[in-house]
Scaffold this motif. Sequence first.
Motif, mmCIF file in Angstrom:
data_model
loop_
_atom_site.group_PDB
_atom_site.id
_atom_site.type_symbol
_atom_site.label_atom_id
_atom_site.label_comp_id
_atom_site.label_asym_id
_atom_site.label_seq_id
_atom_site.Cartn_x
_atom_site.Cartn_y
_atom_site.Cartn_z
ATOM 1 N N ARG A 144 0.813 -1.215 0.000
ATOM 2 C CA ARG A 144 0.000 0.000 0.000
ATOM 3 C C ARG A 144 0.846 1.264 0.000
ATOM 4 N NH1 ARG A 144 -4.043 -1.611 4.837
ATOM 5 N NH2 ARG A 144 -2.029 -2.353 5.634
ATOM 6 N N ASN A 145 1.995 1.218 0.657
ATOM 7 C CA ASN A 145 2.902 2.374 0.679
ATOM 8 C C ASN A 145 4.137 2.026 -0.148
ATOM 9 O OD1 ASN A 145 4.506 4.554 1.176
ATOM 10 N ND2 ASN A 145 4.673 4.238 3.391
ATOM 11 N N PRO A 146 4.273 2.577 -1.356
ATOM 12 C CA PRO A 146 5.428 2.240 -2.194
ATOM 13 C C PRO A 146 6.767 2.572 -1.539
ATOM 14 C CG PRO A 146 3.750 3.407 -3.462
ATOM 15 C CD PRO A 146 3.357 3.506 -2.027
ATOM 16 N N ALA A 147 6.756 3.505 -0.606
ATOM 17 C CA ALA A 147 8.000 3.901 0.048
ATOM 18 C C ALA A 147 8.395 2.946 1.169
ATOM 19 C CB ALA A 147 7.891 5.326 0.606
ATOM 20 N N ASP A 148 7.491 2.032 1.527
ATOM 21 C CA ASP A 148 7.803 1.107 2.625
ATOM 22 C C ASP A 148 7.035 -0.201 2.427
ATOM 23 O OD1 ASP A 148 8.798 -0.012 4.912
ATOM 24 O OD2 ASP A 148 7.491 1.111 6.279
ATOM 25 N N VAL A 149 7.668 -1.153 1.768
ATOM 26 C CA VAL A 149 7.083 -2.483 1.609
ATOM 27 C C VAL A 149 7.175 -3.209 2.948
ATOM 28 C CG1 VAL A 149 7.278 -4.697 0.421
ATOM 29 C CG2 VAL A 149 7.675 -2.570 -0.822
ATOM 30 N N ILE A 150 6.063 -3.805 3.365
ATOM 31 C CA ILE A 150 6.004 -4.481 4.660
ATOM 32 C C ILE A 150 5.687 -5.958 4.448
ATOM 33 C CG2 ILE A 150 4.850 -4.587 6.911
ATOM 34 C CD1 ILE A 150 4.166 -1.626 6.564
ATOM 35 N N LEU A 151 6.452 -6.810 5.151
ATOM 36 C CA LEU A 151 6.193 -8.246 5.131
ATOM 37 C C LEU A 151 5.679 -8.676 6.495
ATOM 38 C CD1 LEU A 151 9.465 -9.578 3.408
ATOM 39 C CD2 LEU A 151 7.369 -8.751 2.318
ATOM 40 N N ARG A 152 4.750 -9.620 6.494
ATOM 41 C CA ARG A 152 4.342 -10.280 7.725
ATOM 42 C C ARG A 152 4.767 -11.737 7.576
ATOM 43 N NH1 ARG A 152 1.234 -5.915 7.460
ATOM 44 N NH2 ARG A 152 0.635 -4.919 9.430
ATOM 45 N N SER A 153 5.812 -12.072 8.325
ATOM 46 C CA SER A 153 6.470 -13.360 8.157
ATOM 47 C C SER A 153 6.423 -14.163 9.441
ATOM 48 C CB SER A 153 7.931 -13.135 7.739
ATOM 49 O OG SER A 153 8.672 -12.634 8.832
ATOM 50 N N GLU A 154 7.007 -15.347 9.391
ATOM 51 C CA GLU A 154 7.090 -16.196 10.583
ATOM 52 C C GLU A 154 7.923 -15.548 11.674
ATOM 53 O OE1 GLU A 154 9.758 -19.617 10.105
ATOM 54 O OE2 GLU A 154 10.106 -18.894 8.054
ATOM 55 N N LEU A 155 8.779 -14.587 11.305
ATOM 56 C CA LEU A 155 9.624 -13.903 12.282
ATOM 57 C C LEU A 155 9.015 -12.597 12.761
ATOM 58 C CD1 LEU A 155 13.115 -14.458 10.602
ATOM 59 C CD2 LEU A 155 11.939 -15.876 12.303
ATOM 60 N N GLY A 156 7.841 -12.260 12.218
ATOM 61 C CA GLY A 156 7.187 -11.033 12.629
ATOM 62 C C GLY A 156 7.037 -10.059 11.484
ATOM 63 N N GLU A 157 6.665 -8.839 11.847
ATOM 64 C CA GLU A 157 6.472 -7.794 10.840
ATOM 65 C C GLU A 157 7.818 -7.183 10.470
ATOM 66 O OE1 GLU A 157 4.501 -3.414 10.982
ATOM 67 O OE2 GLU A 157 3.120 -5.076 11.442
#
Length: 256
Positions: A191-204
């Motif tokens: 949603r924010n091109p300046a900050d890609v965010i992943l939600r992974s097994e290790l957290g956000e």
Amino acid sequence: MTTVLSKAVLVARRQEFRRRRWLWRLLGLWRVLLAAGLAAGLVWLAREPFWQIRSAGAVRIVGYERLQLDQLQRVLKLDYPQPILSVRPEQLQQRLLEALPLEAVRVERQLLPPSLSIEVQEREPVASAPLPNRPGIIDRSGVWIDSHQYRDFRPPQLTVWGYSAEKASVWKELYPQVARSPLVIRVIDLRNPADVILRSELGEVHLGAFGPQFSTQLRRLDQMREALKRYPPGEVTFIDLRSSQSPVLRLRNPIP
């Protein structure tokens, strides 16, 4: 030396020339009549019941897994009975590609017995990509597909937020690297091109703008497994990997 032809020789040559011209004209007329006869014969044969596809049973479709047979048949819009020679394979290919989530289609006519052979290759969904009030999925090339086109469909485990057609070029580079990573990634937030965010097994995980450093960031995140085990569950709010050389753990209760 000058050769003088007699009048009789000249007359004979003119007659031979006229004879040959008449034969060429006769041959041309014969070719026209033959072509017309063949065309008429083909039309007659096409109208004979033996050269018609009489039901959907004469249309063999293979290669579909998630789509249903009746969906494919409805899109074909074939009337029965129909002369096999009146069927245009390229038109059927175009109909299927435009109406259904297919990557490739091959249509072949068979005269004996009259039938159609259709081979389809479905697009493979790799991630859920919901739009406002519209559930959807995307394939590895970023083609968005309405989920309602599938029945009893089990959505992929990966979800993408904020996807749009404008981000297809980013997705084509991003997804193969995610697919190869040993990390379990459940959500990719675009949603924010300046900050890609992943939600992974290790957290956000916050990665900043997508770029050439993405593969390095994924490797660095995988290397942080042991370090993250030192913290109680829920203590790490998110992992800041915008600088892959110096990652930062944002803690819920920072150490004074």
